[in-house]
Write a protein that holds these residues in place. Structure first.
Motif, mmCIF file in Angstrom:
data_model
loop_
_atom_site.group_PDB
_atom_site.id
_atom_site.type_symbol
_atom_site.label_atom_id
_atom_site.label_comp_id
_atom_site.label_asym_id
_atom_site.label_seq_id
_atom_site.Cartn_x
_atom_site.Cartn_y
_atom_site.Cartn_z
ATOM 1 N N GLY A 288 51.560 -16.231 33.564
ATOM 2 C CA GLY A 288 51.986 -17.067 32.701
ATOM 3 C C GLY A 288 52.431 -16.493 31.229
ATOM 4 O O GLY A 288 53.344 -16.833 30.561
ATOM 5 N N GLY A 289 51.671 -15.399 30.812
ATOM 6 C CA GLY A 289 51.412 -14.646 29.579
ATOM 7 C C GLY A 289 50.504 -14.737 28.908
ATOM 8 O O GLY A 289 49.569 -15.842 28.813
ATOM 9 N N GLN A 290 49.971 -13.793 28.263
ATOM 10 C CA GLN A 290 48.870 -13.538 27.356
ATOM 11 C C GLN A 290 48.965 -12.819 26.321
ATOM 12 O O GLN A 290 49.927 -11.987 26.277
ATOM 13 C CB GLN A 290 47.590 -13.313 28.417
ATOM 14 C CG GLN A 290 47.705 -11.922 29.114
ATOM 15 C CD GLN A 290 47.438 -10.810 28.155
ATOM 16 O OE1 GLN A 290 46.424 -10.823 27.250
ATOM 17 N NE2 GLN A 290 47.896 -9.386 28.766
ATOM 18 N N TYR A 291 47.951 -13.103 25.240
ATOM 19 C CA TYR A 291 48.406 -12.198 23.881
ATOM 20 C C TYR A 291 47.232 -11.608 23.362
ATOM 21 O O TYR A 291 47.385 -11.275 22.175
ATOM 22 C CB TYR A 291 49.118 -13.435 23.021
ATOM 23 C CG TYR A 291 50.395 -13.572 23.423
ATOM 24 C CD1 TYR A 291 51.518 -13.071 23.261
ATOM 25 C CD2 TYR A 291 50.299 -14.903 24.513
ATOM 26 C CE1 TYR A 291 52.855 -13.453 23.819
ATOM 27 C CE2 TYR A 291 51.586 -15.356 25.015
ATOM 28 C CZ TYR A 291 52.649 -14.710 24.546
ATOM 29 O OH TYR A 291 53.861 -15.113 25.203
ATOM 30 N N ASP A 292 46.174 -11.554 24.097
ATOM 31 C CA ASP A 292 44.855 -10.890 23.630
ATOM 32 C C ASP A 292 44.471 -9.626 24.336
ATOM 33 O O ASP A 292 43.454 -9.279 23.960
ATOM 34 C CB ASP A 292 44.128 -11.977 23.710
ATOM 35 C CG ASP A 292 44.060 -13.085 22.714
ATOM 36 O OD1 ASP A 292 44.193 -13.028 21.548
ATOM 37 O OD2 ASP A 292 44.566 -14.315 23.336
ATOM 38 N N HIS A 293 45.066 -9.183 25.457
ATOM 39 C CA HIS A 293 44.809 -8.051 26.153
ATOM 40 C C HIS A 293 45.904 -7.054 26.476
ATOM 41 O O HIS A 293 46.650 -7.053 27.269
ATOM 42 C CB HIS A 293 44.156 -8.430 27.828
ATOM 43 C CG HIS A 293 43.305 -9.778 27.517
ATOM 44 N ND1 HIS A 293 41.932 -9.201 27.382
ATOM 45 C CD2 HIS A 293 43.340 -11.127 27.507
ATOM 46 C CE1 HIS A 293 41.265 -10.428 27.447
ATOM 47 N NE2 HIS A 293 42.094 -11.437 27.478
ATOM 48 N N PRO A 294 45.946 -6.136 25.281
ATOM 49 C CA PRO A 294 47.180 -5.250 25.331
ATOM 50 C C PRO A 294 47.311 -4.326 26.396
ATOM 51 O O PRO A 294 48.169 -3.852 26.640
ATOM 52 C CB PRO A 294 46.971 -4.842 23.949
ATOM 53 C CG PRO A 294 45.553 -4.862 23.598
ATOM 54 C CD PRO A 294 45.264 -6.199 24.225
ATOM 55 N N GLN A 295 46.133 -3.990 27.017
ATOM 56 C CA GLN A 295 46.006 -3.232 28.208
ATOM 57 C C GLN A 295 45.961 -3.992 29.607
ATOM 58 O O GLN A 295 45.618 -3.581 30.516
ATOM 59 C CB GLN A 295 44.865 -2.120 28.103
ATOM 60 C CG GLN A 295 45.088 -1.088 27.068
ATOM 61 C CD GLN A 295 44.212 -0.182 26.927
ATOM 62 O OE1 GLN A 295 42.867 -0.622 27.078
ATOM 63 N NE2 GLN A 295 44.268 1.067 27.117
ATOM 64 N N GLY A 296 46.165 -5.255 29.497
ATOM 65 C CA GLY A 296 46.254 -6.157 30.613
ATOM 66 C C GLY A 296 47.860 -6.513 31.170
ATOM 67 O O GLY A 296 48.580 -5.824 30.615
ATOM 68 N N LEU A 297 47.989 -7.109 32.102
ATOM 69 C CA LEU A 297 49.142 -7.646 32.758
ATOM 70 C C LEU A 297 49.862 -8.844 31.866
ATOM 71 O O LEU A 297 49.043 -9.762 31.135
ATOM 72 C CB LEU A 297 48.743 -7.884 34.283
ATOM 73 C CG LEU A 297 48.563 -6.937 35.179
ATOM 74 C CD1 LEU A 297 48.588 -7.483 36.659
ATOM 75 C CD2 LEU A 297 49.314 -5.873 35.081
ATOM 76 N N PHE A 298 51.202 -8.902 32.052
ATOM 77 C CA PHE A 298 51.882 -9.771 31.280
ATOM 78 C C PHE A 298 51.619 -10.052 29.865
ATOM 79 O O PHE A 298 51.599 -11.287 29.606
ATOM 80 C CB PHE A 298 51.679 -11.263 32.277
ATOM 81 C CG PHE A 298 52.259 -10.941 33.840
ATOM 82 C CD1 PHE A 298 53.571 -11.246 33.997
ATOM 83 C CD2 PHE A 298 51.292 -10.368 34.759
ATOM 84 C CE1 PHE A 298 53.775 -11.201 35.329
ATOM 85 C CE2 PHE A 298 51.703 -10.587 35.992
ATOM 86 C CZ PHE A 298 53.037 -10.525 36.215
ATOM 87 N N TYR A 299 51.377 -9.119 29.418
ATOM 88 C CA TYR A 299 51.041 -9.124 27.873
ATOM 89 C C TYR A 299 52.261 -9.342 27.004
ATOM 90 O O TYR A 299 53.376 -8.576 27.069
ATOM 91 C CB TYR A 299 50.371 -7.859 27.408
ATOM 92 C CG TYR A 299 50.076 -7.662 25.853
ATOM 93 C CD1 TYR A 299 49.184 -8.463 25.491
ATOM 94 C CD2 TYR A 299 50.729 -6.512 25.254
ATOM 95 C CE1 TYR A 299 48.854 -8.319 23.704
ATOM 96 C CE2 TYR A 299 50.390 -6.424 23.887
ATOM 97 C CZ TYR A 299 49.282 -7.408 23.204
ATOM 98 O OH TYR A 299 49.337 -7.141 22.057
#
Length: 362
Positions: free
Chosen positions: A179-190
């Motif tokens: 869905g989208g995330q904004y707190d894990h810059p080394q994660g998926l769908f950032y």
């Protein structure tokens, strides 16, 4: 039709084919050069070609490569449209200009990554970054499992993810991850913390190319969701019943929506297409993402998990593992068979002709 001739095996080849096809169609190309180089040292660019006058009242955008490696498919569709004189003749008769945006994220296309060079999902990056960003608490809970410390993942990692799906449902797991995330810059769908190069460049192109029109259509070409070779037409506007009705009038009642749960896609944040409302407020906007299926969604997500793990561990020296992960990513978004390519082209041409008819008001 020999559909395979429109497709490529690398970004550099895809770009050469697009530029040649535009030249044969008599179109001038304006290239927005990316600050970095490609995997093979090649120049990277968002290439913009326009058919029709700048002041046309109706404009159709056909874009590829929002998600980098998905550009293999989108570039092929664009090449087929450029080679189809009947399509341009129909657009001319209808008073519709066509804007081809080749490789919105050229870095990801070249390097076989879904993200931009900032590790950002471009289709989660369209926010007002002066305001609070959405929270994805489910991703927060699963982040250490989605991109684990080792690859392949330990059995207990997979077991925890399956337990989450068992408790909340497969769709809930898909929404948490994609869905989208904004707190894990080394994660998926950032989604990032600032506009990416591709974000800024696309806005500039819309400002220059799309502000004169009063009717705007957009087909954004994607892969990775749904049955192999089937192009799902996903509503790509605000949650607006009138726009959805218009999209279904143009492209058929099968147009799905992330807002009502009918799409294979989860509800997403930071959608790229919403820039049309910001940069072209004078226009009535109608758009779809044409999303072609490749492999099952679980395989797609696992390919992305592996790729992100590899990106997070540049010290990995196992060349065979690196090559296998990169090939798995490309195969997750590009089915390199003649039959898949033929079906992709047929559906892409149909959708483009339908958009021209819709924009003409007939």
């Amino acid at each position: 039709m020999d559909a395979s001739r429109f497709f490529a095996q690398s970004y550099a080849e895809a770009r050469r084919k697009f530029l040649a096809a535009a030249e044969r169609a008599g179109l001038e190309v304006h290239s927005r050069m990316h600050p970095l180089r490609g995997r093979d040292g090649e120049a990277l660019a968002l290439d913009v070609a326009r058919f029709g006058p700048h002041d046309a009242p109706a404009l159709l955008i056909v874009s590829s490569g929002c998600h980098g490696v998905e550009g293999f498919c989108g570039s092929g569709v664009q090449g087929a449209l450029l080679a189809d004189p009947a399509f341009h003749a129909a657009a001319r008769t209808a008073g519709v200009a066509v804007l081809y945006l080749h490789a919105l994220n050229p870095w990801g296309f070249s390097w076989w990554r879904r993200t931009t060079h900032e590790n950002v999902d471009l289709n989660r990056n369209f926010h007002d970054f002066h305001r609070p960003l959405p929270r994805n608490e489910a991703y927060d809970r699963l982040a250490h499992l989605i991109v684990p410390p080792t690859w392949p993942p330990a059995p207990e990692v997979q077991a925890e993810l399956m337990a989450y799906a068992g408790q909340h449902g497969e769709r809930a797991l898909q929404a948490a991850v994609t869905g989208g995330q904004y707190d894990h810059p080394q994660g998926l769908f950032y989604g990032g913390r600032a506009p990416t190069w591709s974000h800024v460049t696309l806005r500039h192109v819309l400002q220059e190319q799309a502000q004169p029109c009063t009717r705007l259509g957009w087909i954004d070409l994607h892969t990775g969701l749904g049955p192999n070779g089937v192009g799902e037409r996903i509503f790509a506007c605000r949650d607006d019943p009138a726009a959805l009705a218009r999209a279904r009038a143009w492209w058929g009642d099968g147009v799905t929506s992330i807002y009502d749960g009918s799409s294979t896609s989860a509800l997403l944040t930071g959608l790229m297409w919403l820039a049309a409302y910001d940069e072209c407020p004078q226009a009535e906007y109608t758009g779809i993402a044409l999303e072609y299926g490749t492999v099952p969604v679980a395989e797609v997500i696992d390919a992305l998990r592996a790729d992100q793990w590899l990106e997070n561990h540049p010290e990995v020296e196992d060349d065979a593992l690196r090559a296998a992960i990169k090939r798995r990513v490309r195969d997750a978004f590009y089915t390199d068979t003649d039959d898949w390519k033929r079906r992709v082209i047929e559906q892409g041409l149909e959708a483009a002709h339908q958009a021209v008819t819709g924009l003409s008001g007939r």
